[in-house]
Design an enzyme around this catalytic site. Structure first.
Site, mmCIF file in Angstrom:
data_model
loop_
_atom_site.group_PDB
_atom_site.id
_atom_site.type_symbol
_atom_site.label_atom_id
_atom_site.label_comp_id
_atom_site.label_asym_id
_atom_site.label_seq_id
_atom_site.Cartn_x
_atom_site.Cartn_y
_atom_site.Cartn_z
ATOM 1 N N ASP A 141 0.838 -1.206 0.000
ATOM 2 C CA ASP A 141 0.000 0.000 0.000
ATOM 3 C C ASP A 141 0.877 1.261 0.000
ATOM 4 O O ASP A 141 2.099 1.186 0.085
ATOM 5 C CB ASP A 141 -0.962 -0.015 1.200
ATOM 6 C CG ASP A 141 -0.239 -0.024 2.537
ATOM 7 O OD1 ASP A 141 0.859 -0.608 2.621
ATOM 8 O OD2 ASP A 141 -0.748 0.571 3.508
ATOM 9 N N ASP A 166 0.926 -17.323 -4.936
ATOM 10 C CA ASP A 166 1.562 -16.220 -5.663
ATOM 11 C C ASP A 166 0.501 -15.511 -6.506
ATOM 12 O O ASP A 166 0.482 -15.630 -7.732
ATOM 13 C CB ASP A 166 2.710 -16.764 -6.535
ATOM 14 C CG ASP A 166 3.388 -15.645 -7.310
ATOM 15 O OD1 ASP A 166 3.253 -14.479 -6.895
ATOM 16 O OD2 ASP A 166 4.064 -15.944 -8.317
ATOM 17 N N GLU A 175 1.879 -10.255 0.114
ATOM 18 C CA GLU A 175 2.221 -8.831 0.102
ATOM 19 C C GLU A 175 3.700 -8.706 0.470
ATOM 20 O O GLU A 175 4.316 -9.658 0.966
ATOM 21 C CB GLU A 175 1.341 -8.058 1.112
ATOM 22 C CG GLU A 175 1.541 -6.540 1.032
ATOM 23 C CD GLU A 175 0.423 -5.735 1.718
ATOM 24 O OE1 GLU A 175 -0.536 -6.344 2.221
ATOM 25 O OE2 GLU A 175 0.537 -4.492 1.717
HETATM 26 O O1 G3I Z 1 -2.334 -10.633 18.523
HETATM 27 C C1 G3I Z 1 -3.033 -11.807 18.093
HETATM 28 C C2 G3I Z 1 -2.620 -13.009 18.922
HETATM 29 O O2 G3I Z 1 -2.985 -12.795 20.264
HETATM 30 C C3 G3I Z 1 -3.261 -14.265 18.356
HETATM 31 O O3 G3I Z 1 -2.765 -15.398 19.033
HETATM 32 C C4 G3I Z 1 -2.946 -14.401 16.864
HETATM 33 C C5 G3I Z 1 -3.679 -15.590 16.235
HETATM 34 O O4 G3I Z 1 -3.604 -15.558 14.841
HETATM 35 O O5 G3I Z 1 -3.348 -13.236 16.190
HETATM 36 C C6 G3I Z 1 -2.699 -12.067 16.636
HETATM 37 O O6 G3I Z 1 -3.116 -10.981 15.877
HETATM 38 C C7 G3I Z 1 -2.644 -10.899 14.553
HETATM 39 C C8 G3I Z 1 -1.895 -9.586 14.398
HETATM 40 O O7 G3I Z 1 -1.496 -9.425 13.057
HETATM 41 C C9 G3I Z 1 -0.642 -9.549 15.277
HETATM 42 O O8 G3I Z 1 0.284 -10.548 14.910
HETATM 43 C C10 G3I Z 1 -3.809 -10.953 13.590
HETATM 44 O O9 G3I Z 1 -4.419 -12.227 13.635
HETATM 45 C C11 G3I Z 1 -3.349 -10.655 12.180
HETATM 46 O O10 G3I Z 1 -4.465 -10.547 11.321
HETATM 47 C C12 G3I Z 1 -2.561 -9.366 12.140
HETATM 48 O O11 G3I Z 1 -2.034 -9.203 10.849
HETATM 49 C C13 G3I Z 1 -1.493 -7.925 10.535
HETATM 50 C C14 G3I Z 1 -2.236 -7.339 9.330
HETATM 51 O O12 G3I Z 1 -1.629 -6.118 8.935
HETATM 52 C C15 G3I Z 1 -3.702 -7.062 9.615
HETATM 53 O O13 G3I Z 1 -3.855 -6.143 10.621
HETATM 54 C C16 G3I Z 1 -0.033 -8.131 10.185
HETATM 55 O O14 G3I Z 1 0.690 -8.522 11.354
HETATM 56 C C17 G3I Z 1 0.573 -6.849 9.618
HETATM 57 O O15 G3I Z 1 1.866 -7.125 9.140
HETATM 58 C C18 G3I Z 1 -0.287 -6.300 8.492
HETATM 59 O O16 G3I Z 1 0.235 -5.063 8.116
HETATM 60 C C19 G3I Z 1 -0.274 -4.474 6.925
HETATM 61 C C20 G3I Z 1 -0.727 -3.068 7.298
HETATM 62 O O17 G3I Z 1 -1.844 -3.154 8.153
HETATM 63 C C21 G3I Z 1 -1.034 -2.238 6.066
HETATM 64 N N1 G3I Z 1 0.076 -2.247 5.134
HETATM 65 C C22 G3I Z 1 0.423 -3.581 4.705
HETATM 66 C C23 G3I Z 1 0.862 -4.426 5.885
HETATM 67 C C24 G3I Z 1 1.331 -5.803 5.466
HETATM 68 O O18 G3I Z 1 0.335 -6.680 5.096
HETATM 69 O O1 9MR Z 2 -3.905 -3.494 -0.150
HETATM 70 C C1 9MR Z 2 -4.172 -3.599 1.226
HETATM 71 C C2 9MR Z 2 -2.991 -4.215 1.940
HETATM 72 O O2 9MR Z 2 -1.868 -3.360 1.844
HETATM 73 C C3 9MR Z 2 -3.323 -4.520 3.389
HETATM 74 O O3 9MR Z 2 -2.315 -5.305 3.977
HETATM 75 C C4 9MR Z 2 -4.623 -5.280 3.483
HETATM 76 C C5 9MR Z 2 -5.053 -5.520 4.916
HETATM 77 O O4 9MR Z 2 -5.249 -4.347 5.595
HETATM 78 O O5 9MR Z 2 -5.652 -4.599 2.816
HETATM 79 C C6 9MR Z 2 -5.402 -4.421 1.439
HETATM 80 O O6 9MR Z 2 -6.472 -3.712 0.867
HETATM 81 C C7 9MR Z 2 -7.635 -4.456 0.621
HETATM 82 C C8 9MR Z 2 -8.696 -4.084 1.660
HETATM 83 O O7 9MR Z 2 -8.298 -4.462 2.958
HETATM 84 C C9 9MR Z 2 -10.019 -4.737 1.292
HETATM 85 N N1 9MR Z 2 -10.407 -4.393 -0.049
HETATM 86 C C10 9MR Z 2 -9.414 -4.777 -1.059
HETATM 87 C C11 9MR Z 2 -8.104 -4.090 -0.787
HETATM 88 C C12 9MR Z 2 -7.062 -4.388 -1.856
HETATM 89 O O8 9MR Z 2 -7.049 -5.689 -2.302
#
Ligand code: G3I
Ligand code: 9MR
Length: 581
Positions: free
Chosen positions: A182, A550, A559
């Site tokens: 993003d 992929d 990502e």
């Molecule tokens: O904290 C809980 C833990 O208690 C539990 O045991 C575990 C079970 O799966 O989940 C943990 O939470 C997870 C959290 O990350 C912390 O590790 C969530 O399930 C998981 O969905 C969450 O994923 C994060 C994701 O964003 C959604 O919020 C990823 O770590 C994080 O790297 C990712 O970051 C995104 C940014 O929001 C937006 N930009 C892209 C980036 C990469 O995808």
């Molecule tokens: O592109 C977004 C990515 O960078 C984030 O990790 C992800 C989770 O927050 O969300 C992606 O965006 C999606 C959104 O959450 C839902 N609609 C589709 C978006 C792009 O595929």
């Protein structure tokens, strides 16, 4: 009985003839190669014959012949693997592993400095993520592009309003790296990323003082790793409210952009409220940067001092505001516009206090930082992740053993023991695992961004090596780089452009929108994640270590992200520094 089923499974799953592609796919190994004097392992999946050969890829000559191991059973599926150990082949060259009558592996190389180009690429990956600047062809090649996101007119979101900066105030927050696929930039995720990259420099300065990656600043008298870091550091400095020292969580659009190039992604940009995690991560990064850049005052006049002052101000704010979580859902109930981009929401700040305190203590020698909060509140040693940065603080304390005073000095022995015992625990049972890698001990390793679990385990093992000088930790760390580069249950090398079977369709707006077939190189994807939170339909399996696809749709497994590139760069760079000594 179980043994019988096991043998039956092996026989059933072994086809008699494989195509060349099937053979290559079935032989899982580091697709880049091996150091001459390091262990060399390939893993053959579901295959019942016992012999393997190593052949020169140039002459076809057989240089080694041996037997595969007895079957190892996968921890997560009915699959079985056999191990081909060819560590005794040490002569530099280009080779293939051959299964007689079946086919060859991808070619691989044995040579010193085998991961040098990879290390450079993983650092150069950050250059490709730069905002607010055009990427010129002389540095970016076919991935050159126009500037995007100048971020010189960033709006204070109503939820972030303060007396000196009411809602709608315009501030300037240019530069920085795109967080991931993003186009937003988040302080919390920049925190661990910058801490990891700065530590790579601090742990191996000799190696990085001379490493060049062909970026606009190359040749300015500072190491390129630091030059690249400065691009994001200067952005981070703009995120501190000068009136009170607090740090805003992110610069963001209201919602995620479409899959378009940055230059046409021009929706309004906001900063959202300050928070304790962001402010402490900022304090830690600034304190670490402050001490590192004090050695580069000619190239970066004033930078070190600015970092140190900002670090102290941020710390003071956090001490006064120790519980300010960034809760996006709560914020969206009260304020407009609604913000739907990444939250990086964290509500436990004990680890951020530890990290910031450790960095500030080492940079200033003021013990008051070390004693302000419990540095060892319990016996846990959680692997670093964006929401748990405690170990970054511990690594810094261990790195500066000679600087430690009084209570910190007294704590050192216990800290060293903790790091070593954590490393030992991680390595338990590794030789029995299907892929003989450190990652894979538990299904819980395969979370969103699991590849950063592998690389952060590698970093912990490198710390154990530095503290003990016991070579076994280095070899264990290498198993996880082998994993990243192909010795895994998917058969992919997870770094774009590095290996034979690499991600071609990462969830990365830049790679998808640029019209170039090859994705931007040197970026590591998230990796297997049975959570499959993206709802993508193309996952081949939901088995923990195979749940990777992929496909562009897969933001939960495919990502790319800066906090995953940084530990990959650290692991590859550290192995380069230590194996080539
Ligand atoms: O904290 C809980 C833990 O208690 C539990 O045991 C575990 C079970 O799966 O989940 C943990 O939470 C997870 C959290 O990350 C912390 O590790 C969530 O399930 C998981 O969905 C969450 O994923 C994060 C994701 O964003 C959604 O919020 C990823 O770590 C994080 O790297 C990712 O970051 C995104 C940014 O929001 C937006 N930009 C892209 C980036 C990469 O995808
Ligand atoms: O592109 C977004 C990515 O960078 C984030 O990790 C992800 C989770 O927050 O969300 C992606 O965006 C999606 C959104 O959450 C839902 N609609 C589709 C978006 C792009 O595929």
């Amino acid at each position: 009985m179980r043994k019988l089923i096991f043998i039956l499974l092996i026989c059933l799953s072994t086809p008699s003839i494989m195509t060349a592609q099937e053979a290559a796919d079935r032989i899982r190994l580091n697709q880049i190669g091996f150091y001459p004097d390091a262990p060399k392992i390939a893993v053959i999946t579901d295959y019942n014959n016992s012999e393997f050969l190593i052949k020169s890829a140039t002459s076809g000559e057989i240089v080694f012949k041996s037997k595969l191991s007895a079957p190892h059973k996968s921890e997560f599926s009915p699959k079985v693997t056999r191990i081909a150990d060819f560590s005794v082949v040490t002569k530099p060259g280009i080779y293939k592993l051959n299964l007689p009558g079946q086919g060859d592996s991808y070619t691989f190389e044995i040579k010193p400095k085998i991961f040098c180009n990879l290390t450079k690429a993983l650092i150069k990956g950050f250059y490709f993520q730069r905002m607010s600047t055009p990427l010129l062809p002389e540095y970016a090649g076919k991935w050159s592009r126009a500037a995007g996101h100048p971020d010189n007119k960033v709006i204070i979101h109503p939820a972030a309003a303060s007396p000196n900066r009411p809602a709608g105030t315009i501030i300037s927050c240019p530069r920085g790296w795109y967080d991931a696929g993003d186009y937003n930039k988040y302080i919390v995720n920049s925190g661990i990323t910058m801490g990891t990259l700065l530590s790579l420099y601090e742990d191996f300065p000799a190696c990085f003082d001379t490493l060049k990656i062909n970026i606009p600043e190359s040749g300015n008298g500072a190491p390129d790793l630091l030059n690249e870091i400065v691009w994001n550091l200067r952005w981070m400095l703009t995120m501190q409210d000068p009136s009170d020292g607090g740090v805003y969580n992110k610069v963001t659009n209201a919602g995620f952009d479409g899959f378009v190039m940055p230059s046409v992604a021009t929706t309004p940009r906001y900063v959202v409220p300050k928070g304790t995690a962001a402010t402490l991560d900022f304090a830690a990064v600034m304190a670490q940067a402050g001490r590192i850049f004090s050695n580069f005052k000619i190239v970066f006049p004033g930078l070190s001092d600015s970092c140190m002052k900002s670090a102290d101000k941020a710390w003071t704010w956090a001490v006064k505001n120790p519980k300010m979580a960034y809760d996006q859902n709560l914020m969206n109930k009260e304020f407009k516009p609604v913000i739907n981009t990444g939250g990086y929401g964290d509500s436990d700040f004990r680890d951020e206090f530890i990290w910031a305190a450790a960095e500030l203590y080492i940079s200033t020698s003021k013990e008051s930082y070390y004693t302000a909060y419990p540095m060892f509140p319990d016996t846990l040693m959680p692997l670093p992740s964006w929401n748990n940065v405690r170990l970054l603080g511990y690594y810094t304390l261990a790195r500066f053993e000679k600087k430690l005073t009084n209570s910190a000095k007294k704590d050192f022995y216990a800290l060293k023991e903790r790091i070593l015992r954590t490393a030992d625990k991680m390595t338990e049972g590794v030789t029995d695992r299907a892929y003989m890698t450190i990652i894979g001990k538990s299904a819980r390793d395969f979370i969103w961004g699991s590849n950063s679990v592998a690389t952060n385990e590698g970093i912990l093992l490198i710390q154990a090596y530095k503290l003990s000088k016991d070579r076994k930790y280095l070899d264990y760390a290498l198993t996880n780089l082998d994993y990243i580069l192909g010795r895994n249950a998917t058969g992919y090398s997870f770094v774009t452009g590095y290996g034979h079977k690499t991600p071609m369709f990462p969830h990365h707006r830049l790679s998808e929108a640029d019209g170039i077939a090859d994705p931007v190189p040197g970026l590591i994807v998230g990796g297997p994640n049975p959570g499959q939170q993206d709802g993508c339909k193309t996952y081949p399996s939901n088995i923990p270590d195979e749940s990777y696809t992929d496909s562009v749709c897969s933001y939960a497994s495919n990502e790319i992200a800066i906090n995953w590139n940084a530990p990959a760069a650290y692991l590859a760079g550290a192995l380069e520094a230590l194996y080539n000594k």
